[in-house]
Design an enzyme around this catalytic site. Sequence first.
Site, PDB file in Angstrom:
ATOM      1  N   LYS A 156       0.831  -1.218   0.000  1.00  0.00           N
ATOM      2  CA  LYS A 156       0.000   0.000   0.000  1.00  0.00           C
ATOM      3  C   LYS A 156       0.861   1.261   0.000  1.00  0.00           C
ATOM      4  CE  LYS A 156      -1.790   1.603   4.005  1.00  0.00           C
ATOM      5  NZ  LYS A 156      -1.552   3.020   4.279  1.00  0.00           N
ATOM      6  N   ASN A 157       1.779   1.354   0.984  1.00  0.00           N
ATOM      7  CA  ASN A 157       2.519   2.613   1.139  1.00  0.00           C
ATOM      8  C   ASN A 157       3.419   2.898  -0.056  1.00  0.00           C
ATOM      9  OD1 ASN A 157       1.259   3.019   3.531  1.00  0.00           O
ATOM     10  ND2 ASN A 157       3.020   2.568   4.829  1.00  0.00           N
TER      11      ASN A 157
ATOM     12  N   CYS B 146      -4.128  12.821  13.230  1.00  0.00           N
ATOM     13  CA  CYS B 146      -4.931  11.617  13.137  1.00  0.00           C
ATOM     14  C   CYS B 146      -4.786  10.883  14.441  1.00  0.00           C
ATOM     15  CB  CYS B 146      -4.524  10.754  11.953  1.00  0.00           C
ATOM     16  SG  CYS B 146      -3.081   9.789  12.266  1.00  0.00           S
TER      17      CYS B 146
ATOM     18  N   ARG C 252       1.300  14.235  13.714  1.00  0.00           N
ATOM     19  CA  ARG C 252       1.736  14.007  12.332  1.00  0.00           C
ATOM     20  C   ARG C 252       1.883  15.318  11.564  1.00  0.00           C
ATOM     21  NH1 ARG C 252      -0.694   8.468   9.984  1.00  0.00           N
ATOM     22  NH2 ARG C 252       1.331   8.375   9.029  1.00  0.00           N
TER      23      ARG C 252
ATOM     24  N   ASP D 102       4.476   0.187  12.220  1.00  0.00           N
ATOM     25  CA  ASP D 102       3.240  -0.367  11.662  1.00  0.00           C
ATOM     26  C   ASP D 102       3.028  -1.839  12.035  1.00  0.00           C
ATOM     27  OD1 ASP D 102       2.657   2.060  10.534  1.00  0.00           O
ATOM     28  OD2 ASP D 102       3.178   1.505   8.485  1.00  0.00           O
TER      29      ASP D 102
ATOM     30  N   ARG E 266      -8.739  -0.082   4.371  1.00  0.00           N
ATOM     31  CA  ARG E 266      -7.789   0.877   3.804  1.00  0.00           C
ATOM     32  C   ARG E 266      -6.476   0.169   3.497  1.00  0.00           C
ATOM     33  NH1 ARG E 266      -6.348   5.164   7.656  1.00  0.00           N
ATOM     34  NH2 ARG E 266      -4.935   5.423   5.923  1.00  0.00           N
TER      35      ARG E 266
HETATM   36  C1  UD1 Z   1       4.785   6.626   6.768  1.00  0.00           C
HETATM   37  C2  UD1 Z   1       3.843   5.480   6.523  1.00  0.00           C
HETATM   38  C3  UD1 Z   1       3.258   4.992   7.851  1.00  0.00           C
HETATM   39  C4  UD1 Z   1       4.387   4.653   8.823  1.00  0.00           C
HETATM   40  C5  UD1 Z   1       5.353   5.819   8.960  1.00  0.00           C
HETATM   41  C6  UD1 Z   1       6.575   5.498   9.808  1.00  0.00           C
HETATM   42  C7  UD1 Z   1       2.920   6.003   4.341  1.00  0.00           C
HETATM   43  C8  UD1 Z   1       1.724   6.329   3.542  1.00  0.00           C
HETATM   44  N1  UD1 Z   1       2.766   5.916   5.663  1.00  0.00           N
HETATM   45  O1  UD1 Z   1       4.027   7.680   7.343  1.00  0.00           O
HETATM   46  O2  UD1 Z   1       2.461   3.839   7.602  1.00  0.00           O
HETATM   47  O3  UD1 Z   1       3.824   4.370  10.099  1.00  0.00           O
HETATM   48  O4  UD1 Z   1       5.827   6.224   7.659  1.00  0.00           O
HETATM   49  O5  UD1 Z   1       7.222   4.385   9.303  1.00  0.00           O
HETATM   50  O6  UD1 Z   1       3.982   5.783   3.786  1.00  0.00           O
HETATM   51  N2  UD1 Z   1       6.975  14.151  11.426  1.00  0.00           N
HETATM   52  C9  UD1 Z   1       7.102  15.482  11.774  1.00  0.00           C
HETATM   53  N3  UD1 Z   1       7.159  16.396  10.754  1.00  0.00           N
HETATM   54  C10 UD1 Z   1       7.103  16.064   9.446  1.00  0.00           C
HETATM   55  C11 UD1 Z   1       6.969  14.697   9.108  1.00  0.00           C
HETATM   56  C12 UD1 Z   1       6.911  13.759  10.132  1.00  0.00           C
HETATM   57  O7  UD1 Z   1       7.159  15.833  12.960  1.00  0.00           O
HETATM   58  O8  UD1 Z   1       7.129  16.945   8.581  1.00  0.00           O
HETATM   59  C13 UD1 Z   1       6.925  13.123  12.492  1.00  0.00           C
HETATM   60  C14 UD1 Z   1       5.632  12.318  12.511  1.00  0.00           C
HETATM   61  O9  UD1 Z   1       4.618  12.964  13.263  1.00  0.00           O
HETATM   62  C15 UD1 Z   1       6.094  11.022  13.162  1.00  0.00           C
HETATM   63  C16 UD1 Z   1       7.525  10.856  12.629  1.00  0.00           C
HETATM   64  O10 UD1 Z   1       7.920  12.155  12.196  1.00  0.00           O
HETATM   65  O11 UD1 Z   1       6.118  11.162  14.555  1.00  0.00           O
HETATM   66  C17 UD1 Z   1       7.683   9.892  11.474  1.00  0.00           C
HETATM   67  O12 UD1 Z   1       6.723  10.192  10.479  1.00  0.00           O
HETATM   68  P1  UD1 Z   1       6.922   9.844   8.932  1.00  0.00           P
HETATM   69  O13 UD1 Z   1       8.097   8.948   8.759  1.00  0.00           O
HETATM   70  O14 UD1 Z   1       6.907  11.122   8.179  1.00  0.00           O
HETATM   71  O15 UD1 Z   1       5.603   9.027   8.642  1.00  0.00           O
HETATM   72  P2  UD1 Z   1       4.631   9.157   7.400  1.00  0.00           P
HETATM   73  O16 UD1 Z   1       5.422   9.411   6.162  1.00  0.00           O
HETATM   74  O17 UD1 Z   1       3.505  10.040   7.732  1.00  0.00           O
END
Ligand code: UD1
Length: 423
Positions: free
Chosen positions: A22-23, A118, A123, A308, A400
């Site tokens: 999915k991701n 969420c 996030r 995850d 999802r």
């Molecule tokens: C992706 C995955 C999700 C997985 C996560 C971590 C997808 C669609 N989703 O989510 O399933 O759980 O990676 O492996 O690929 N953060 C900030 N600022 C930012 C971006 C992130 O503070 O601009 C924080 C987030 O709140 C979180 C951490 O960084 O605490 C890691 O998030 P991130 O790796 O960005 O996760 P996603 O890309 O949202």
Amino acid sequence: MDSIIVKGNGPLSGEVPIAGAKNTCLKLMCAALLSDEPLTLTNVPRLSDVATLGSLLESLGCEVARLADGRAMMISSADVTNLTAHYDIVRKLRASFNVLGPLVGRFGEAVVSLPGGCAIGARKVDLHLTALEALGATIDLREGYVHATAKNGLKGAEISFPFVSVGATENALCAAVLAKGTTVLRNAAREPDTVALAHCLQGMGADIEGAGTDTIVIRGVDRLHATTHRVIADRIELGTYMIAPAIAGGSVELIGGSRAIVAALADKLEEAGVEIVETDRGLSVSHKTGRVRAVDVTTAPFPGFPTDLQAQMMALMCTADGVATLEETIFENRFMHAPELIRMGAKIDVHGGTAKVTGVVQLRGAPVMATDLRASVSLILAGLAAEGETRVNRVYHLDRGYERVEEKLSGLGAQIERVADHG
Ligand code: UD1
């Protein structure tokens, strides 16, 4: 909204085909915006998140066609007419924020709704935005939308992420492939999904080095072209079905899986007493009926233990022999499955980002509530090991990210069915 009813009925046996990731698929779909020539994806999972992102791309003017077997998808971004990604869709699916990089990269402009928080945490998207600013975009936040402009196109830059973000790495990578000059992303995500995105972009003509390491170097090219790309196996689905025989007992072959993408989980399962063997077709996972040993787990960016899979591992630890400590370091509020597991007789103490799980001999079926995607499936796993009936309510999250979960598990001999809720 549907519910899933599962009754613990002993060891599992058989095989499960692992779907496309999915991701990965969602980010590849966003990348299709980078070219006026079509991107064809194969091994596309049939999931509601994929359909939702398809609708978003259509709202931007893309043509999104499922090909004959429904497992292939052709996306043409030749006629993008709208550069605004609306709140109605982005709020449903955080990954849709990843249209931002491709849109600004190709068109020098985009308006994308902020995804909002969420259930599992705040996030934020600050890293996505500072990366785009470093590449020369002007970012303006108005009425819940990010307005990004780069009238004269983006320019290569050195970007050091303060911590690893999968989404920000992928947004920056996509934005940089058409930028003028060289971009270096430091402390980049090393997730297999990010590597697969880089491979797909290379297939489209991008010049990228270092994907899979913490430093990715991107030399901008003038344009990208058509390609066909196969979506890799879903390591989170794979990991979930590896935990199923560990919790319920039995032996299961996971077709299309490979150890390399779930090594951190495989190591922990072996430490717990589960047997894992690589086969010609995938991975075979076996556990004779009985309790696994308790093992401690700390989530971390790849190649660490994936956040995850933390909920599913917690379900397993609920019936393990001993006390396990699970530490969540990625998201600040990702233990919502704990109170639901406690309803099934689990012994869990949560303090901040740490959960102490004392294994019990037997879980008992109960009505429980699915709070997010991975929490939903952890409750189903717990139900496989519980005495009596577990009813997992509000399973819309499940659809999802998991394709035909009840069919796949009943194919292994589990007693599981989906029922439509009324009222
Ligand atoms: C992706 C995955 C999700 C997985 C996560 C971590 C997808 C669609 N989703 O989510 O399933 O759980 O990676 O492996 O690929 N953060 C900030 N600022 C930012 C971006 C992130 O503070 O601009 C924080 C987030 O709140 C979180 C951490 O960084 O605490 C890691 O998030 P991130 O790796 O960005 O996760 P996603 O890309 O949202």
